[in-house]
Each structure stands twice: as C-alpha cells, then as structure tokens.
Design an enzyme around this catalytic site. Structure first.
Site, PDB file in Angstrom:
ATOM      1  N   ASN A  64      13.896  60.388 -28.290  1.00  0.00           N
ATOM      2  CA  ASN A  64      12.960  59.280 -28.052  1.00  0.00           C
ATOM      3  C   ASN A  64      13.424  57.970 -28.681  1.00  0.00           C
ATOM      4  O   ASN A  64      12.621  57.061 -28.873  1.00  0.00           O
ATOM      5  CB  ASN A  64      11.568  59.626 -28.578  1.00  0.00           C
ATOM      6  CG  ASN A  64      10.840  60.591 -27.680  1.00  0.00           C
ATOM      7  OD1 ASN A  64      11.259  60.854 -26.559  1.00  0.00           O
ATOM      8  ND2 ASN A  64       9.742  61.140 -28.171  1.00  0.00           N
ATOM      9  N   CYS A  65      14.698  57.860 -28.970  1.00  0.00           N
ATOM     10  CA  CYS A  65      15.241  56.665 -29.616  1.00  0.00           C
ATOM     11  C   CYS A  65      15.652  55.638 -28.565  1.00  0.00           C
ATOM     12  O   CYS A  65      16.037  55.992 -27.448  1.00  0.00           O
ATOM     13  CB  CYS A  65      16.464  57.064 -30.450  1.00  0.00           C
ATOM     14  SG  CYS A  65      17.270  55.692 -31.299  1.00  0.00           S
ATOM     15  N   GLY A  66      15.595  54.368 -28.924  1.00  0.00           N
ATOM     16  CA  GLY A  66      16.060  53.310 -28.039  1.00  0.00           C
ATOM     17  C   GLY A  66      17.546  53.409 -27.732  1.00  0.00           C
ATOM     18  O   GLY A  66      18.016  52.863 -26.742  1.00  0.00           O
ATOM     19  N   PHE A  67      18.301  54.128 -28.576  1.00  0.00           N
ATOM     20  CA  PHE A  67      19.729  54.336 -28.347  1.00  0.00           C
ATOM     21  C   PHE A  67      20.003  55.604 -27.532  1.00  0.00           C
ATOM     22  O   PHE A  67      21.157  55.987 -27.363  1.00  0.00           O
ATOM     23  CB  PHE A  67      20.480  54.442 -29.682  1.00  0.00           C
ATOM     24  CG  PHE A  67      20.596  53.138 -30.425  1.00  0.00           C
ATOM     25  CD1 PHE A  67      21.449  52.138 -29.987  1.00  0.00           C
ATOM     26  CD2 PHE A  67      19.859  52.931 -31.576  1.00  0.00           C
ATOM     27  CE1 PHE A  67      21.565  50.933 -30.683  1.00  0.00           C
ATOM     28  CE2 PHE A  67      19.962  51.736 -32.280  1.00  0.00           C
ATOM     29  CZ  PHE A  67      20.815  50.740 -31.828  1.00  0.00           C
ATOM     30  N   ALA A  68      18.958  56.258 -27.011  1.00  0.00           N
ATOM     31  CA  ALA A  68      19.131  57.530 -26.294  1.00  0.00           C
ATOM     32  C   ALA A  68      20.051  57.409 -25.087  1.00  0.00           C
ATOM     33  O   ALA A  68      20.648  58.410 -24.662  1.00  0.00           O
ATOM     34  CB  ALA A  68      17.775  58.107 -25.869  1.00  0.00           C
TER      35      ALA A  68
END
Length: 189
Positions: A64-68
C-alpha cells in the site's frame, strides 16, 4: 602514589578491554550476508548462503505504499538479470506508515496480481530498530548512513556476501545507479 595507582588501573582497564574489542571487530568483519536466513512467504527457509557467488538485491516492500509501482520495475530488473545470476528478494515490512496490512503469501500474491512480480518474497519482517531482522541489524551496522528510511529501500549484496551499498526508496530499480552497480558485480564473476 595516587597518580601511579590511577595509571595502573587505567592500564589494566585498557588491557582487559582489548581482547573483547578485537574479538568483536574480528567477528563482525567475518560476518557476511550469507550468514542470514529469511523465511519464505508462506513458509520455508530462504538462507542467503544458497545464493553465495551471486549478487543479491534485497528490498523492503509494502503493497500500500506510494512506491508500490517499483514492484513492476523490480520485475523488469529481475527479468533482465536473473539469467546472469542476480537474485532478488522482496522483504515486506509494516515499519513505515503501516503500509503492509497483508500477511504471508497474500503479500506476494497481491504483488504478482497487481504488478506482475515473480521474484522471491520473504515473510513480513521488521527492518529497523532493535527488533529488526538480523540481516537488517547487520546491514545497519555495516552502513549506518544507508539504512531504510521508508519502503522500497534496496541493499545490494556482492558475490562474496559483502554489503556493496544501500539505495534509498527514490532510487529507480532500473535507473542507471543501481543497474550500473549490478552490472559491475555480474561482470566481476
């Protein structure tokens, strides 16, 4: 007489500390990444010793990370270099912003379905602080200025198990900095 006593006590304290310090440095210097084992997502052991002689990229991840989106870039890197010997291991972590709500094999499955990730996944692990997985504590001791500060931090391990470098979350997995380092290590073999 007091000065002489202090000198002797100081000398004794220093002499007693030397073997412990020297032994600790020697033990740390001989430890390599090959000394550590992760648990595979869904069970089973993943000893890094199995990858001795190959460069290994270890990345702490979170679905769920913006870097996913880097899951997909990591897959491109994996597809480009796996036949030449690169091993890539995703280590899911909930340490940064609580961005890994899933557990076990569900994490790997989500990354596969959403981003096409086919590389190895470890079980969710702590990657910072005193409760960190032993590999991450070792890496932090080796390179204190290159520790994970967010999800998708990357550690590159050399063929002989030494820590070659840490790369921040903003480092593109298929960008020139990381690709160059991996290429150099692959050519070194």
């Amino acid at each position: 007489m007091t000065l002489r006593r202090r000198e002797v006590l100081g000398w004794l304290a220093g002499a007693c500390a030397l073997p412990a310090t020297a032994g600790g440095v020697a033990a740390q210097a001989t430890t390599t990444a090959s000394s550590f084992t992760f648990t595979r997502a869904g069970g089973g052991r993943m000893p890094l010793a199995d990858y001795r002689g190959r460069p290994v990229l270890i990345v702490n991840t979170a679905t769920n990370c913006g870097f996913a989106g880097q899951f997909a870039s990591l897959e491109q890197l994996w597809q480009r270099y796996r036949a030449r010997g690169l091993m890539l291991i995703a280590v899911p972590s909930n340490d940064f912003g609580g961005q890994e709500p899933l557990e076990g094999a569900a994490i790997a499955e989500a990354a596969r379905q959403t981003h096409g990730a086919t590389y190895a996944f470890a079980e969710k692990s702590v990657v910072r602080g005193p409760d960190a997985h032993p590999f991450y504590r070792w890496a932090a001791a080796q390179r204190p200025s290159e520790t994970p500060r967010w999800n998708f931090h990357k550690y590159l391990i050399g063929r002989s198990g030494e820590l070659l470098g840490g790369y921040s979350s903003i480092t593109d997995p298929i960008g020139p900095q990381l690709v160059r380092a991996i290429g150099q290590e692959l050519q070194a073999g």
